[in-house]
Every structure is written in C-alpha cells, then in structure tokens.
Motif scaffolding. Sequence first.
Motif, PDB file in Angstrom:
ATOM      1  N   VAL A   7       0.993  -1.303  -0.031  1.00 34.53           N
ATOM      2  CA  VAL A   7      -0.109  -0.173  -0.006  1.00 34.53           C
ATOM      3  C   VAL A   7       1.091   1.213  -0.044  1.00 34.53           C
ATOM      4  N   PHE A   8       0.872   2.189  -0.931  1.00 35.51           N
ATOM      5  CA  PHE A   8       1.382   3.518  -1.085  1.00 35.51           C
ATOM      6  C   PHE A   8       0.607   4.388   0.030  1.00 35.51           C
ATOM      7  N   PHE A   9       1.407   4.825   1.120  1.00 33.24           N
ATOM      8  CA  PHE A   9       0.912   5.849   1.942  1.00 33.24           C
ATOM      9  C   PHE A   9       1.371   7.156   1.731  1.00 33.24           C
ATOM     10  N   VAL A  10       0.557   8.132   1.799  1.00 33.69           N
ATOM     11  CA  VAL A  10       0.970   9.696   1.620  1.00 33.69           C
ATOM     12  C   VAL A  10       0.882  10.172   3.116  1.00 33.69           C
ATOM     13  N   GLY A  11       1.792  10.529   3.699  1.00 31.88           N
ATOM     14  CA  GLY A  11       1.654  10.652   5.148  1.00 31.88           C
ATOM     15  C   GLY A  11       1.293   9.380   5.927  1.00 31.88           C
ATOM     16  N   ASP A  12       0.041   9.709   6.609  1.00 37.80           N
ATOM     17  CA  ASP A  12      -0.223   8.416   7.205  1.00 37.80           C
ATOM     18  C   ASP A  12      -1.682   7.904   6.579  1.00 37.80           C
ATOM     19  N   LYS A  13      -1.795   8.175   5.364  1.00 36.21           N
ATOM     20  CA  LYS A  13      -3.115   7.639   4.941  1.00 36.21           C
ATOM     21  C   LYS A  13      -2.788   7.235   3.299  1.00 36.21           C
ATOM     22  N   ALA A  14      -3.719   6.328   2.885  1.00 38.70           N
ATOM     23  CA  ALA A  14      -3.666   5.619   1.865  1.00 38.70           C
ATOM     24  C   ALA A  14      -5.140   5.213   1.211  1.00 38.70           C
ATOM     25  N   THR A  15      -5.149   5.039  -0.011  1.00 35.54           N
ATOM     26  CA  THR A  15      -6.692   4.700  -0.764  1.00 35.54           C
ATOM     27  C   THR A  15      -6.284   3.168  -1.099  1.00 35.54           C
ATOM     28  N   VAL A  16      -7.304   2.221  -0.519  1.00 30.66           N
ATOM     29  CA  VAL A  16      -7.116   0.738  -0.931  1.00 30.66           C
ATOM     30  C   VAL A  16      -8.567   0.469  -1.724  1.00 30.66           C
ATOM     31  N   TRP A  17      -8.475  -0.649  -2.346  1.00 32.36           N
ATOM     32  CA  TRP A  17      -9.762  -1.074  -2.952  1.00 32.36           C
ATOM     33  C   TRP A  17     -10.180  -2.446  -2.446  1.00 32.36           C
ATOM     34  N   VAL A  18     -11.361  -2.470  -2.067  1.00 32.87           N
ATOM     35  CA  VAL A  18     -12.116  -3.733  -1.559  1.00 32.87           C
ATOM     36  C   VAL A  18     -12.465  -4.631  -2.681  1.00 32.87           C
ATOM     37  N   MET A  19     -11.795  -5.607  -2.920  1.00 30.10           N
ATOM     38  CA  MET A  19     -11.814  -6.402  -4.204  1.00 30.10           C
ATOM     39  C   MET A  19     -13.132  -7.409  -4.094  1.00 30.10           C
ATOM     40  N   THR A  20     -13.485  -7.861  -2.909  1.00 29.91           N
ATOM     41  CA  THR A  20     -14.406  -8.920  -2.825  1.00 29.91           C
ATOM     42  C   THR A  20     -15.559  -8.481  -1.963  1.00 29.91           C
ATOM     43  N   ASP A  21     -16.623  -9.257  -1.998  1.00 28.92           N
ATOM     44  CA  ASP A  21     -17.668  -8.779  -0.952  1.00 28.92           C
ATOM     45  C   ASP A  21     -17.462  -9.043   0.596  1.00 28.92           C
ATOM     46  N   SER A  22     -16.226  -9.693   0.897  1.00 29.00           N
ATOM     47  CA  SER A  22     -16.108  -9.709   2.307  1.00 29.00           C
ATOM     48  C   SER A  22     -16.208  -9.112   3.438  1.00 29.00           C
ATOM     49  N   MET A  23     -16.508  -7.887   2.963  1.00 23.56           N
ATOM     50  CA  MET A  23     -16.805  -6.766   3.845  1.00 23.56           C
ATOM     51  C   MET A  23     -18.368  -6.091   3.871  1.00 23.56           C
ATOM     52  N   GLU A  24     -19.053  -6.775   3.054  1.00 21.33           N
ATOM     53  CA  GLU A  24     -20.450  -6.476   2.593  1.00 21.33           C
ATOM     54  C   GLU A  24     -21.393  -6.046   3.616  1.00 21.33           C
ATOM     55  N   THR A  25     -22.203  -5.356   3.765  1.00 24.29           N
ATOM     56  CA  THR A  25     -23.039  -4.686   4.653  1.00 24.29           C
ATOM     57  C   THR A  25     -22.352  -3.416   5.094  1.00 24.29           C
ATOM     58  N   GLN A  26     -20.877  -3.526   5.333  1.00 20.09           N
ATOM     59  CA  GLN A  26     -20.256  -2.467   5.639  1.00 20.09           C
ATOM     60  C   GLN A  26     -19.516  -1.514   4.646  1.00 20.09           C
ATOM     61  N   ILE A  27     -18.760  -2.197   3.786  1.00 20.00           N
ATOM     62  CA  ILE A  27     -18.134  -1.919   2.784  1.00 20.00           C
ATOM     63  C   ILE A  27     -18.538  -2.562   1.550  1.00 20.00           C
ATOM     64  N   PRO A  28     -18.913  -2.039   0.434  1.00 22.20           N
ATOM     65  CA  PRO A  28     -19.400  -2.854  -0.573  1.00 22.20           C
ATOM     66  C   PRO A  28     -18.269  -3.313  -1.401  1.00 22.20           C
TER      67      PRO A  28
END
Length: 86
Positions: free
Chosen positions: A38-59
């Motif tokens: 993961v590429f962080f800028v400072g202490d933040k980064a953007t990641v992609w949730v590929m699967t539905d393993s987090m469904e109901t919270q994160i699509p």
Amino acid sequence: MKIVKKLKLIGKIALYTVFVVVLLLVIGMFISKISNRVFFVGDKATVWVMTDSMETQIPAQSYVLIQKVDPADIKENNIITFYSDD
C-alpha cells in the motif's frame, strides 16, 4: 509591468510544483503496485476492496481511505486493514 512578470513567475512555479507532486505520487503508486504494498502519503492511503467479504459495511469494488494508527488505539468493532506476506 513588474507585477505582471512576478505573477507569471509565481504561476509557473506553482504549476511546476503541482506537476512534480503529481509525478511523484504516480511514481509511488506505480512502485506500490509492482511491490504489492500500500502506498501511503503521510499516514493515509487509498485501497480497493476487491471482494464482498466486508459486505453490509463496505460494498465490493469500493475504494476506501485508510489511516495508520497506533495499535493501542484500535477498539472493538473498528474496521482494520493489515498486510501479511503469507
């Protein structure tokens, strides 16, 4: 006339600064893609949730903004990400 020249110079400097920052971000993201990190800028980064393993919270197929935190600050029911070489 001198003010106009100064404003043009400031504009060029700002443009080149933005260009360099964007170029560095693109290079960093490219390197992170190759290294599978993961590429962080400072202490933040953007990641992609590929699967539905987090469904109901994160699509599935969503981008999320993550932030580095001290492990002691993690509480029950927090959503976390982590990296493993396994």
